[in-house]
Design a protein around this motif. Structure first.
Motif, PDB file in Angstrom:
ATOM      1  N   UNK A 222     -52.157  93.641  20.714  1.00  0.00           N
ATOM      2  CA  UNK A 222     -51.478  94.365  19.622  1.00  0.00           C
ATOM      3  C   UNK A 222     -50.140  93.720  19.285  1.00  0.00           C
ATOM      4  N   UNK A 223     -49.412  93.289  20.325  1.00  0.00           N
ATOM      5  CA  UNK A 223     -48.103  92.671  20.096  1.00  0.00           C
ATOM      6  C   UNK A 223     -48.233  91.378  19.303  1.00  0.00           C
TER       7      UNK A 223
ATOM      8  N   UNK B  98     -40.581  94.807  35.164  1.00  0.00           N
ATOM      9  CA  UNK B  98     -39.557  93.786  35.407  1.00  0.00           C
ATOM     10  C   UNK B  98     -39.770  92.512  34.605  1.00  0.00           C
ATOM     11  N   UNK B  99     -41.021  92.196  34.221  1.00  0.00           N
ATOM     12  CA  UNK B  99     -41.254  90.947  33.482  1.00  0.00           C
ATOM     13  C   UNK B  99     -40.532  90.919  32.139  1.00  0.00           C
TER      14      UNK B  99
ATOM     15  N   UNK C 243     -47.262  83.149  28.508  1.00  0.00           N
ATOM     16  CA  UNK C 243     -47.725  82.775  29.836  1.00  0.00           C
ATOM     17  C   UNK C 243     -47.419  83.830  30.884  1.00  0.00           C
ATOM     18  N   UNK C 244     -46.199  84.374  30.850  1.00  0.00           N
ATOM     19  CA  UNK C 244     -45.829  85.425  31.796  1.00  0.00           C
ATOM     20  C   UNK C 244     -46.717  86.654  31.627  1.00  0.00           C
ATOM     21  N   UNK C 245     -46.996  86.987  30.376  1.00  0.00           N
ATOM     22  CA  UNK C 245     -47.865  88.139  30.125  1.00  0.00           C
ATOM     23  C   UNK C 245     -49.281  87.876  30.628  1.00  0.00           C
TER      24      UNK C 245
ATOM     25  N   UNK D  52     -52.029  95.877  30.132  1.00  0.00           N
ATOM     26  CA  UNK D  52     -51.277  94.700  29.702  1.00  0.00           C
ATOM     27  C   UNK D  52     -52.007  93.935  28.601  1.00  0.00           C
ATOM     28  N   UNK D  53     -53.289  93.643  28.794  1.00  0.00           N
ATOM     29  CA  UNK D  53     -54.010  92.826  27.810  1.00  0.00           C
ATOM     30  C   UNK D  53     -54.137  93.533  26.457  1.00  0.00           C
TER      31      UNK D  53
END
Length: 248
Positions: free
Chosen positions: A125-126, A201-202, A108-110, A119-120
């Motif tokens: 990939x993660x 920071x996230x 959710x944070x991502x 980011x996406x």
């Protein structure tokens, strides 16, 4: 694996680039210490990197973990079960490795930051590499004693909390190297900054403590930084940590 994925920085000290994360192989003759293990999906790359350096997994004397996020802990339990390799972390990180709790950025944070450049694609990939898999370690062990560990590379754990409560970097005084995990990196797919920096920071459990931990890194005598993310950084580690602190 790719020829450029393994970078030698000193005798018996190699940084290996996996899928958006790194690990380090420390060797002394036929004995090996592995620092971090990448994502679960990096398992074959981890084994291939050992083979490329002439080491079977049976040569592992220990796995050291900077912190218990999935992209560093990924194959620790497998190596422990399959080859009897002890897995060591800071005592504050041991329950994290057992998954008594999980301090890791959530999906959710991502997704709330998915509009930001990089980011996406990184998140996709993660997830494919096992970023949300259950990689708990059954019998993680705290470091046996303060100071240098009696292992190949003679690494010295240095507690650098903030990214997680028990995050550690590893100082190799004889080689002039700091293995910095995620306390100090040189790049990340979600960051536009290049060179020494903190992760966005996230990713940190406590940003203030992450900034404070850079002071500890500044005090380590070394001219090579082996980060958990990004390329090898050459130059005084003190200056690298100062730069990261200035960037905030």
């Amino acid at each position: 694996m790719r020829e450029d994925a393994i970078v030698q920085v000193a005798a018996g000290v190699h940084l290996v680039h996996g899928s958006d994360t790194n690990w380090v192989v420390l060797s002394d003759g036929d004995a090996v210490t592995l620092v971090d293990t990448g994502y679960p999906g990096d398992r074959e790359r981890v084994l291939a990197s050992l083979r490329a350096l002439g080491h079977p997994p049976e040569a592992l004397t220990a796995v050291l973990i900077t912190h218990a996020h999935n992209d560093h802990l990924g194959s620790a339990e497998y190596l422990s079960r399959a080859f009897g390799v002890p897995v060591h972390l800071h005592e504050a990180e041991v329950p994290h490795a057992r998954r008594e709790f999980l301090h890791q950025v959530s999906v959710g944070q991502v997704m709330r930051r998915a509009w930001r450049p990089g980011v996406l694609p990184w998140a996709v990939r993660a997830l494919r590499a096992g970023g949300t898999a259950d990689v708990r370690v059954t019998e993680p062990r705290p470091f046996p004693a303060p100071g240098a560990l009696d292992l190949p590379g003679r690494p010295v754990p240095v507690h650098t909390p903030g990214h997680t409560a028990g995050h550690c970097v590893f100082h190799l005084p004889e080689a002039g190297v700091v293995i910095s995990g995620d306390a100090l990196v040189s790049g990340h797919p979600t960051s536009r900054v290049r060179g020494p920096q903190l992760l966005p920071a996230m990713f940190d459990a406590e940003r203030g403590r992450s900034l404070a931990a850079l002071r500890r890194i500044e005090g380590l005598a070394a001219d090579v930084l082996l980060p958990g993310h990004g390329p090898v950084h050459h130059g005084p580690v003190r200056a690298a940590a100062e730069r990261a602190r200035e960037l905030g």
